[in-house]
Write an enzyme that holds these catalytic residues in place. Structure first.
Site, PDB file in Angstrom:
ATOM      1  N   TRP A 132       0.836  -1.207   0.000  1.00  0.00           N
ATOM      2  CA  TRP A 132       0.000   0.000   0.000  1.00  0.00           C
ATOM      3  C   TRP A 132       0.865   1.249   0.000  1.00  0.00           C
ATOM      4  O   TRP A 132       0.524   2.238  -0.656  1.00  0.00           O
ATOM      5  CB  TRP A 132      -0.997  -0.015   1.155  1.00  0.00           C
ATOM      6  CG  TRP A 132      -1.980  -1.139   1.020  1.00  0.00           C
ATOM      7  CD1 TRP A 132      -2.095  -2.231   1.823  1.00  0.00           C
ATOM      8  CD2 TRP A 132      -2.971  -1.306  -0.012  1.00  0.00           C
ATOM      9  NE1 TRP A 132      -3.107  -3.057   1.359  1.00  0.00           N
ATOM     10  CE2 TRP A 132      -3.646  -2.516   0.241  1.00  0.00           C
ATOM     11  CE3 TRP A 132      -3.345  -0.541  -1.127  1.00  0.00           C
ATOM     12  CZ2 TRP A 132      -4.687  -2.983  -0.572  1.00  0.00           C
ATOM     13  CZ3 TRP A 132      -4.370  -1.007  -1.934  1.00  0.00           C
ATOM     14  CH2 TRP A 132      -5.027  -2.217  -1.660  1.00  0.00           C
ATOM     15  N   ASP A 164      -1.878   6.435   6.312  1.00  0.00           N
ATOM     16  CA  ASP A 164      -2.919   5.555   5.799  1.00  0.00           C
ATOM     17  C   ASP A 164      -3.212   4.564   6.920  1.00  0.00           C
ATOM     18  O   ASP A 164      -2.406   3.681   7.194  1.00  0.00           O
ATOM     19  CB  ASP A 164      -2.402   4.842   4.539  1.00  0.00           C
ATOM     20  CG  ASP A 164      -3.385   3.794   4.020  1.00  0.00           C
ATOM     21  OD1 ASP A 164      -4.478   3.633   4.606  1.00  0.00           O
ATOM     22  OD2 ASP A 164      -3.041   3.131   3.011  1.00  0.00           O
ATOM     23  N   LYS A 167     -12.513  -1.986   6.597  1.00  0.00           N
ATOM     24  CA  LYS A 167     -11.819  -2.919   7.486  1.00  0.00           C
ATOM     25  C   LYS A 167     -12.271  -2.737   8.938  1.00  0.00           C
ATOM     26  O   LYS A 167     -12.760  -3.671   9.545  1.00  0.00           O
ATOM     27  CB  LYS A 167     -10.320  -2.765   7.335  1.00  0.00           C
ATOM     28  CG  LYS A 167      -9.849  -3.442   6.040  1.00  0.00           C
ATOM     29  CD  LYS A 167      -8.761  -2.734   5.322  1.00  0.00           C
ATOM     30  CE  LYS A 167      -8.590  -3.344   3.934  1.00  0.00           C
ATOM     31  NZ  LYS A 167      -7.835  -2.480   3.039  1.00  0.00           N
TER      32      LYS A 167
HETATM   33  C1  LIG Z   1      -7.322  -1.987   1.917  1.00  0.00           C
HETATM   34  C2  LIG Z   1      -6.272  -0.941   1.993  1.00  0.00           C
HETATM   35  C3  LIG Z   1      -6.200   0.094   1.061  1.00  0.00           C
HETATM   36  C4  LIG Z   1      -7.116   0.181  -0.132  1.00  0.00           C
HETATM   37  O1  LIG Z   1      -8.281   0.789   0.219  1.00  0.00           O
HETATM   38  P1  LIG Z   1      -9.413   1.118  -0.893  1.00  0.00           P
HETATM   39  O2  LIG Z   1     -10.451   1.741  -0.008  1.00  0.00           O
HETATM   40  O3  LIG Z   1      -9.815  -0.161  -1.508  1.00  0.00           O
HETATM   41  O4  LIG Z   1      -8.834   2.063  -1.860  1.00  0.00           O
HETATM   42  C5  LIG Z   1      -5.231   1.053   1.228  1.00  0.00           C
HETATM   43  N1  LIG Z   1      -4.373   1.011   2.259  1.00  0.00           N
HETATM   44  C6  LIG Z   1      -4.396   0.022   3.176  1.00  0.00           C
HETATM   45  C7  LIG Z   1      -3.416   0.013   4.301  1.00  0.00           C
HETATM   46  C8  LIG Z   1      -5.348  -0.979   3.073  1.00  0.00           C
HETATM   47  O5  LIG Z   1      -5.388  -1.972   3.968  1.00  0.00           O
END
Ligand SMILES: *Cc1c(COP(=O)(O)O)cnc(C)c1O
Length: 362
Positions: A102, A173, A197
Site C-alpha cells: 500500500w 494511511d 476494514k
Molecule cells: C485496503 C487498503 C487500502 C485500499 O483501500 P481502498 O479503499 O480499496 O482504496 C489502502 N491502504 C491500506 C493500508 C489498506 O489496507
C-alpha cells in the site's frame, strides 16, 4: 446456515449487533416512513446520523478542535493522490516510509504529482517483513509531510509506536487499524482510512485533517478533490455515501459501548497474544518471522510446512466454520484478519482448530 467466523481482510466482518440493528431499521428508519437509504441527505433524520458519526470519531480518537473530520468517496486509493494534490505543490518535497504494497501505491501516485523522497525501504527481495527503526529513517526536516502506512494489511506489520518526525506533519494511511488502539493524534497532519476494514462497509473514506495543514492545501484543484470543499461543507457538498455513513455511525456507537478505544484495544491485544502465542508454541509447524515489536494485531500472517498443507488448512478451516484464511495472492500462506469486530471468543475457537490441525498433520 449460521454466520461463520469471518477473517477476510477487507471488506471484513462487521459487529453482528450492528447488522441486526440495521436490519431492524431497514424499511422504516426512526418512523420516517422510509429507509435511511431513501431519504434526502439534507433531511433531519440523516443529518443527525451524519453529525453524530463525526462527533463520535472525534470523541473516540480524542481529537480536539484543531482537527477536521470528513467523509468522502473513492477509497483510500484516492487519498494516495488527493494528499499530494492538496499538499505537494511546486518546489515542495514529501517523505514516504515504504513498508509494503500500500505504501508502494501511495508513492506511485505522489510521484505523478510532485517530489518524493523514500525515507526508508524495508523490502528484501520485494518482501516486507519488518518496519524501520527510528535510527533507520532518513528524514528531511523540510519535508511538507511524512507519509506512513500504519498497518501493512498484506505483510502483517504494524507501527505500534509511530516514527518521530519532529515538526513535519505525519500523514498516515490507517485503513486497516484505525480505532484499534489509542495514540496521541497531535503529530498527525492527515489520517485517512477506507471504512471497509475497521469502520463499516466499503464506499466511505474517513479523512482527518489538522487545521494548520488544511490551511496549506491547494485550493485551485477540481472542487471534489479539494479538501477544503469537504471541510467547509461538513462533507455535504454533494451527496455523501449515506448508507455507509449510517453503518459507520453504528460501528462507532458499538465501539463506544464496548469501552471505547481502550476497550477494543484491550481485546485486540488479547487476541494477538493468543494467536501469536499459538504460532510460536507450535514447534515450528506454524511460522511467523516478523520481529515481535512489528507484528500486526490486525492481520496475522503465517506459513505451514508446505503449500499443500496450507491448502488443506484453508479447506479444513472452512469446514470447521472459519472463513477467509488464505493469505494475499501476492504473498501466499495464511492470513487471519481480526479487526475490532472479531471477538476474542472467535480467536479462542480458532486456535483450538489450529492445535487440532497441527496435531493431526504435524
Ligand atoms: C485496503 C487498503 C487500502 C485500499 O483501500 P481502498 O479503499 O480499496 O482504496 C489502502 N491502504 C491500506 C493500508 C489498506 O489496507
Amino acid at each position: 446456515m449460521d454466520r461463520l467466523h469471518n477473517y477476510y481482510a477487507g471488506p471484513a466482518a462487521l459487529p453482528t449487533e450492528v447488522l441486526e440493528e440495521a436490519r431492524e431499521e431497514l424499511l422504516n428508519f426512526q418512523s420516517s416512513g422510509c429507509s435511511v437509504m431513501e431519504t434526502s441527505h439534507r433531511s433531519k433524520e440523516y443529518d443527525a446520523v451524519h453529525n453524530e458519526a463525526v462527533s463520535l470519531v472525534k470523541e473516540l480518537m480524542g481529537l480536539d478542535d484543531k482537527f477536521h473530520v470528513i467523509m468522502v468517496q473513492g477509497g483510500a486509493s484516492s487519498q494516495f493522490a488527493m494528499v499530494p494534490m492538496n499538499l505537494l505543490s511546486e518546489g515542495k518535497s514529501a517523505d514516504y516510509v515504504l513498508t509494503g504494497s500500500w505504501s508502494q501505491k501511495a508513492i506511485k501516485e505522489a510521484k505523478n504529482i510532485g517530489t518524493v523522497r523514500v525515507a526508508a525501504d524495508t523490502s528484501v527481495d520485494g518482501v516486507f517483513t519488518s518496519l524501520p527503526k527510528q535510527d533507520e529513517l532518513d528524514l528531511d526536516s523540510n519535508a511538507t509531510y511524512c507519509h506512513i502506512t500504519s498497518n501493512n494489511t498484506i505483510f502483517g506489520t504494524q507501527f505500534r509506536t509511530f516514527p518521530n518526525v519532529g515538526n513535519v506533519p505525519l500523514v498516515a494511511d490507517m485503513s486497516s487499524d484505525i480505532l484499534s488502539h489509542k495514540f496521541d493524534p497531535s503529530p498527525f497532519g492527515i489520517i485517512y482510512a477506507g471504512a471497509q476494514k475497521n469502520l463499516g462497509p466499503s464506499g466511505v473514506t474517513l479523512v482527518i485533517i489538522r487545521d494548520d495543514v488544511l490551511q496549506q492545501c491547494n485550493t485551485n484543484l477540481p472542487t471534489m478533490f479539494t479538501y477544503k470543499t469537504h471541510v467547509d461543507k461538513n462533507s455535504l457538498y454533494n451527496t455523501p455515501p449515506t448508507f455507509g455513513i449510517y453503518l459507520m455511525n453504528k460501528v462507532l456507537n458499538w465501539i463506544k459501548s464496548n469501552g471505547g478505544i481502550k476497550g477494543v484495544a484491550k481485546e485486540n491485544t488479547a487476541k494477538a497474544e493468543l494467536l501469536y502465542g499459538t504460532i510460536d508454541n507450535s514447534n515450528g509447524f506454524y511460522v511467523n518471522n516478523i520481529p515481535a515489536d512489528d507484528r500486526s494485531q490486525m492481520n496475522v500472517v503465517f506459513r505451514l510446512p508446505s503449500e499443500d498443507l496450507e491448502k488443506k488448512f484453508v479447506a479444513d478451516g472452512l469446514d470447521a466454520g472459519f472463513l477467509g484464511l488464505k493469505g494475499h495472492r501476492s504473498v501466499g500462506g495464511i492470513r487471519i484478519s481480526m479487526y475490532n469486530a472479531t471477538r476474542l471468543s472467535s480467536i479462542e475457537k480458532f486456535v483450538g482448530f489450529m492445535n487440532d490441525f497441527s496435531a493431526k498433520n504435524g
